[in-house]
Every structure is written in C-alpha cells, then in structure tokens.
Motif scaffolding. Sequence first.
Motif, PDB file in Angstrom:
ATOM      1  N   PHE A 213       0.839  -1.201   0.000  1.00 38.17           N
ATOM      2  CA  PHE A 213       0.000   0.000   0.000  1.00 38.17           C
ATOM      3  C   PHE A 213       0.876   1.253   0.000  1.00 38.17           C
ATOM      4  CE2 PHE A 213      -2.918   2.863   2.573  1.00 38.17           C
ATOM      5  CZ  PHE A 213      -3.802   3.115   1.540  1.00 38.17           C
ATOM      6  N   LEU A 214       1.922   1.242   0.810  1.00 35.89           N
ATOM      7  CA  LEU A 214       2.831   2.375   0.884  1.00 35.89           C
ATOM      8  C   LEU A 214       3.604   2.534  -0.426  1.00 35.89           C
ATOM      9  CD1 LEU A 214       3.470   4.420   3.109  1.00 35.89           C
ATOM     10  CD2 LEU A 214       5.367   2.956   3.816  1.00 35.89           C
ATOM     11  N   ARG A 215       4.054   1.437  -0.975  1.00 36.71           N
ATOM     12  CA  ARG A 215       4.810   1.484  -2.226  1.00 36.71           C
ATOM     13  C   ARG A 215       3.958   2.039  -3.368  1.00 36.71           C
ATOM     14  NH1 ARG A 215       9.392  -1.239  -4.117  1.00 36.71           N
ATOM     15  NH2 ARG A 215       9.488  -1.556  -6.368  1.00 36.71           N
ATOM     16  N   THR A 216       2.688   1.644  -3.408  1.00 38.37           N
ATOM     17  CA  THR A 216       1.783   2.127  -4.445  1.00 38.37           C
ATOM     18  C   THR A 216       1.720   3.650  -4.436  1.00 38.37           C
ATOM     19  OG1 THR A 216       0.425   0.124  -4.445  1.00 38.37           O
ATOM     20  CG2 THR A 216      -0.625   2.154  -5.208  1.00 38.37           C
ATOM     21  N   GLN A 217       1.620   4.236  -3.254  1.00 36.29           N
ATOM     22  CA  GLN A 217       1.522   5.688  -3.144  1.00 36.29           C
ATOM     23  C   GLN A 217       2.806   6.377  -3.601  1.00 36.29           C
ATOM     24  OE1 GLN A 217      -0.264   6.870   0.787  1.00 36.29           O
ATOM     25  NE2 GLN A 217      -0.524   4.656   0.973  1.00 36.29           N
ATOM     26  N   VAL A 218       3.950   5.814  -3.250  1.00 39.86           N
ATOM     27  CA  VAL A 218       5.214   6.425  -3.660  1.00 39.86           C
ATOM     28  C   VAL A 218       5.395   6.323  -5.168  1.00 39.86           C
ATOM     29  CG1 VAL A 218       7.724   6.310  -3.452  1.00 39.86           C
ATOM     30  CG2 VAL A 218       6.301   6.057  -1.418  1.00 39.86           C
ATOM     31  N   LEU A 219       5.118   5.163  -5.734  1.00 41.04           N
ATOM     32  CA  LEU A 219       5.253   5.010  -7.186  1.00 41.04           C
ATOM     33  C   LEU A 219       4.337   5.959  -7.937  1.00 41.04           C
ATOM     34  CD1 LEU A 219       5.552   1.128  -7.564  1.00 41.04           C
ATOM     35  CD2 LEU A 219       7.359   2.835  -7.873  1.00 41.04           C
ATOM     36  N   ALA A 220       3.190   6.275  -7.336  1.00 41.14           N
ATOM     37  CA  ALA A 220       2.236   7.164  -7.997  1.00 41.14           C
ATOM     38  C   ALA A 220       2.604   8.632  -7.860  1.00 41.14           C
ATOM     39  CB  ALA A 220       0.838   6.929  -7.438  1.00 41.14           C
ATOM     40  N   GLY A 221       3.564   8.965  -6.968  1.00 42.45           N
ATOM     41  CA  GLY A 221       3.993  10.351  -6.889  1.00 42.45           C
ATOM     42  C   GLY A 221       4.275  10.906  -5.516  1.00 42.45           C
ATOM     43  N   ALA A 222       4.038  10.147  -4.440  1.00 39.26           N
ATOM     44  CA  ALA A 222       4.357  10.642  -3.104  1.00 39.26           C
ATOM     45  C   ALA A 222       5.868  10.804  -2.950  1.00 39.26           C
ATOM     46  CB  ALA A 222       3.816   9.706  -2.035  1.00 39.26           C
ATOM     47  N   SER A 223       6.293  11.865  -2.278  1.00 43.54           N
ATOM     48  CA  SER A 223       7.721  12.173  -2.141  1.00 43.54           C
ATOM     49  C   SER A 223       8.313  11.716  -0.815  1.00 43.54           C
ATOM     50  CB  SER A 223       7.945  13.678  -2.289  1.00 43.54           C
ATOM     51  OG  SER A 223       7.644  14.115  -3.603  1.00 43.54           O
ATOM     52  N   ALA A 224       7.488  11.213   0.074  1.00 50.14           N
ATOM     53  CA  ALA A 224       7.937  10.677   1.357  1.00 50.14           C
ATOM     54  C   ALA A 224       6.888   9.673   1.816  1.00 50.14           C
ATOM     55  CB  ALA A 224       8.112  11.786   2.393  1.00 50.14           C
ATOM     56  N   ARG A 250       9.972  -5.156   7.474  1.00 47.84           N
ATOM     57  CA  ARG A 250       9.542  -5.748   6.205  1.00 47.84           C
ATOM     58  C   ARG A 250       8.621  -4.803   5.456  1.00 47.84           C
ATOM     59  NH1 ARG A 250      10.349  -7.848   1.554  1.00 47.84           N
ATOM     60  NH2 ARG A 250       8.562  -8.991   0.694  1.00 47.84           N
ATOM     61  N   ALA A 251       7.704  -4.166   6.156  1.00 44.52           N
ATOM     62  CA  ALA A 251       6.792  -3.220   5.499  1.00 44.52           C
ATOM     63  C   ALA A 251       7.569  -2.081   4.847  1.00 44.52           C
ATOM     64  CB  ALA A 251       5.782  -2.686   6.506  1.00 44.52           C
ATOM     65  N   LEU A 252       8.543  -1.543   5.558  1.00 41.80           N
ATOM     66  CA  LEU A 252       9.310  -0.427   5.016  1.00 41.80           C
ATOM     67  C   LEU A 252      10.228  -0.848   3.877  1.00 41.80           C
ATOM     68  CD1 LEU A 252      10.239   1.603   8.222  1.00 41.80           C
ATOM     69  CD2 LEU A 252       8.449   2.063   6.541  1.00 41.80           C
ATOM     70  N   SER A 253      10.553  -2.126   3.802  1.00 41.74           N
ATOM     71  CA  SER A 253      11.421  -2.591   2.721  1.00 41.74           C
ATOM     72  C   SER A 253      10.778  -2.385   1.353  1.00 41.74           C
ATOM     73  CB  SER A 253      11.766  -4.074   2.915  1.00 41.74           C
ATOM     74  OG  SER A 253      10.651  -4.916   2.635  1.00 41.74           O
ATOM     75  N   PHE A 254       9.457  -2.254   1.319  1.00 44.77           N
ATOM     76  CA  PHE A 254       8.774  -2.030   0.045  1.00 44.77           C
ATOM     77  C   PHE A 254       9.018  -0.619  -0.500  1.00 44.77           C
ATOM     78  CE2 PHE A 254       6.584  -5.784   1.422  1.00 44.77           C
ATOM     79  CZ  PHE A 254       6.206  -6.427   0.248  1.00 44.77           C
ATOM     80  N   VAL A 255       9.566   0.252   0.329  1.00 49.80           N
ATOM     81  CA  VAL A 255       9.891   1.608  -0.108  1.00 49.80           C
ATOM     82  C   VAL A 255      11.393   1.817  -0.222  1.00 49.80           C
ATOM     83  CG1 VAL A 255       9.683   4.068   0.489  1.00 49.80           C
ATOM     84  CG2 VAL A 255       7.770   2.529   0.890  1.00 49.80           C
ATOM     85  N   HIS A 256      12.160   1.076   0.548  1.00 51.40           N
ATOM     86  CA  HIS A 256      13.595   1.336   0.644  1.00 51.40           C
ATOM     87  C   HIS A 256      14.345   1.203  -0.677  1.00 51.40           C
ATOM     88  CE1 HIS A 256      13.768   0.601   5.271  1.00 51.40           C
ATOM     89  NE2 HIS A 256      13.556   1.863   4.968  1.00 51.40           N
ATOM     90  N   ASP A 257      13.835   0.440  -1.619  1.00 46.67           N
ATOM     91  CA  ASP A 257      14.563   0.287  -2.875  1.00 46.67           C
ATOM     92  C   ASP A 257      14.181   1.339  -3.912  1.00 46.67           C
ATOM     93  OD1 ASP A 257      11.969  -0.847  -3.300  1.00 46.67           O
ATOM     94  OD2 ASP A 257      12.745  -1.815  -5.112  1.00 46.67           O
ATOM     95  N   LEU A 258      13.264   2.242  -3.555  1.00 44.70           N
ATOM     96  CA  LEU A 258      12.828   3.273  -4.493  1.00 44.70           C
ATOM     97  C   LEU A 258      13.754   4.483  -4.367  1.00 44.70           C
ATOM     98  CD1 LEU A 258       8.969   3.026  -3.969  1.00 44.70           C
ATOM     99  CD2 LEU A 258      10.392   1.872  -5.674  1.00 44.70           C
ATOM    100  N   ALA A 259      14.392   4.837  -5.468  1.00 47.60           N
ATOM    101  CA  ALA A 259      15.436   5.859  -5.425  1.00 47.60           C
ATOM    102  C   ALA A 259      15.255   6.858  -6.560  1.00 47.60           C
ATOM    103  CB  ALA A 259      16.814   5.198  -5.505  1.00 47.60           C
ATOM    104  N   TYR A 260      15.942   7.960  -6.426  1.00 48.33           N
ATOM    105  CA  TYR A 260      15.951   8.986  -7.464  1.00 48.33           C
ATOM    106  C   TYR A 260      17.340   9.608  -7.484  1.00 48.33           C
ATOM    107  CZ  TYR A 260      15.478  12.124  -3.443  1.00 48.33           C
ATOM    108  OH  TYR A 260      15.679  12.777  -2.250  1.00 48.33           O
TER     109      TYR A 260
END
Length: 388
Positions: A213-224, A250-260
């Motif tokens: 759920f968290l990853r979906t929001q970041v991929l869609a445009g959330a910046s944090a 584990r939950a946060l690992s779904f965001v940790h690999d998202l980089a810019y």
Amino acid sequence: MILPPQHPLSAGLTTDSRLVRAYRGERADTTPVWFMRQAGRSLPEYRDLRVGTRMLDACLDPAMAAEITLQPVRRHGVDAGIFFSDIVVPLKLVGVDVEIQPGRGPVFGRRYDDAAAIAELTAIDPAGLDAAAAPITEAVQRTVAELNETAPAGRETGSTPLIGFAGAPFTLAAYLAEGGPSKDHLAARTLMHADPGAWAALMHWTAELTGRFLRTQVLAGASAAQLFDSWAGALSLDDYERHVAPASARALSFVHDLAYGTGVAAGEPDAAGSDAATQTVPVVHFGVGTGELLGAMRGVGADAVGVDYRIPLDVAAARVGAGVPLQGNLDPALLAAPWAVLEAAVRDVLRRGQAAPAHVFNLGHGVPPETDPTVLTRVVELVHEAGA
C-alpha cells in the motif's frame, strides 16, 4: 528501482523542499510544518464534501480523496500534503470485511484471534492489492498534478510534496485480532504469546499488505512515506523488538529500494563509480505512546522518527541516537488554549527540536475535529516565522 522521470523527486520538484530536506537531516530556510489528520475533520469544506459519503467510500473515490488531501494545503499553507486515506483501506481492497463506523472506528466482520481464522485471512495473497489499487494510484496522481500546478504564497509551483502513509503491521494486527477498536489491545498481546506461530503469520501478512500500500503511493507520486503505529505504545520494548519490529522493517522494505538521482539503482555505483547522487525516498515512523520504543522504531529502517506529545523532543533526540531527524510534537489539546499559551508551547517545541539535526514541526497526534481552522493557519505562520 529508480523512480520514473516524471516523479516529483526525479523531476527535481520536491527534492529541495523544506520537508524532504528535513527528512534527509538538513535544515532549510525555516522549519517545515504539517499536521497529522490535517486532511479533513476540522475543515468545514471537508465536512461539506463528505455529506452522504461513508469514510471508506470517500477514500476510494479518487477525485474526493485528492480534493480532501489538497484542502489543508490551500487553507493553511503547510509544507506537505498527507494523503487522505485510512489504514484499513488495503484490507478492504483485498476483500476483508471491514467498515468504519462513525464514532467507533474500523469494525470487522469477525475476529482474527486464533490459528484457524488467521490461516483463512492469510490465504488471501497480499499481491492482490497491486491489481486492486487503481483508485489509490489515481488519487495520488490527481493530488500530485494539482500540487504541481499551484503553490502557497512564497513557494515555487510544484514544490509541495505529498506524504504517503500506511498503518504499521502491529496496529493492523491489533484491529484484526480484536475485530475492531480496543483500549488495551489485549487480544493481540495475548495472541503473540499464546500462539507465536499464528502471530508471526499474521504479522508477516499485514507487513506484506501495508508495505505494498505504501509502495503504491510512492510510485504514484508521493515524495515521502510515513508508517503509523497507532497502538505500539501498548507494548513493552522486548515484545516490540521480538514480535513486531521485524514486520515493520519488512513493510518499510517495500519503499527502501525506491530511489531517485543519477539513474542507477540505490546502492549501485554510477558511471563515475559513486552512488552519492542517488537518494532513496525518505521514510518517517510514528507511534503513539512510544517514548520507550523510539530507538527501536528508528532501527526498523526509518530516516526520521515522529514523536508524540508525551516526551519532549530533546529527550527523544537522545533516545533515537545522533543524526536522526525528528518530527513533532505539540500536544493537540493546546490548539484550544489561549493564544499566548499556544504560542509559548509552539516556541518551546521549536527550541527543543534544535537538539536534532533537523526538525519537522507537527502535532504529537492528530488534529481534534473541533479545532478552529484559523488556529492551525496561525500556527503555521508562527512556525515559519520563529523557525527561520
């Protein structure tokens, strides 16, 4: 994974925003500020919009969710929007029987407090959320598009970041085990000790679901991204570290690999042999009544730690360790106090926030629904002035 070029972080729109810089441990021209539960509740325009619409229906209506997210940004001039949703939305999307009852909160069709019930629940594949999350993706994209076109006075267009959020695995598990809200979360705490195997299965499943759920929001445009652990304060430090922290990590690992940044994956060298220009999406972790857990909550993989109103920020800074940005922590009750009292409290929070390398001003919990919105606007103005 590198975020797409149109993402606000990759496009450079929000990378130098006050909020993102603070979560990275940098201080900008002034202290950034936003409020938990700023999207809704206290705003008359929110109440007008919600007439006749149930909470979860509002969360799953992309146009309505985007509009509610944007309302406090327009009204208060805060430094970030927080995505309007609810922690049980991912449960609803994968078919769990849950509704939010006014005045009570999330209520489930049954309790998941034994091995048989948990086996039935965890037979649902969390990956199914990816296919069901189109309303969330659209709502985030709508919100970000609007943020890219408008800006509060004195701020560049598109520079206001959106924060994605999700409930931490323990808080979801606490609701599921009880079948609804609880004052002591006894069912969850009993389950973790009476049947550690069933508890571990439940925590793994909630971690997978809320992480997606968290990853979906970041991929869609959330910046944090912020992980809310509303009920972790019911736990001892030992129980948190043994039975909860691995699932939060584990939950946060779904965001940790998202980089810019440079266009290489996080941790991989660029053509010059350096990955210094690559940044990962900042993550903040917040819990209620978690003064004794702050160090462990940071240890699950958070870049910044949210602090509730029960512990001063300078004390919290010592507990989380050196170099950790903090977020918080005005007592929401003070929003109804005389202005002189409120102003002194705001200034005290800002002063204590100097103990951390960076500070995001916030409440120590959510905005009370009866709060006068003009008071919130005035607090934002004070923070920007006094925190400069």
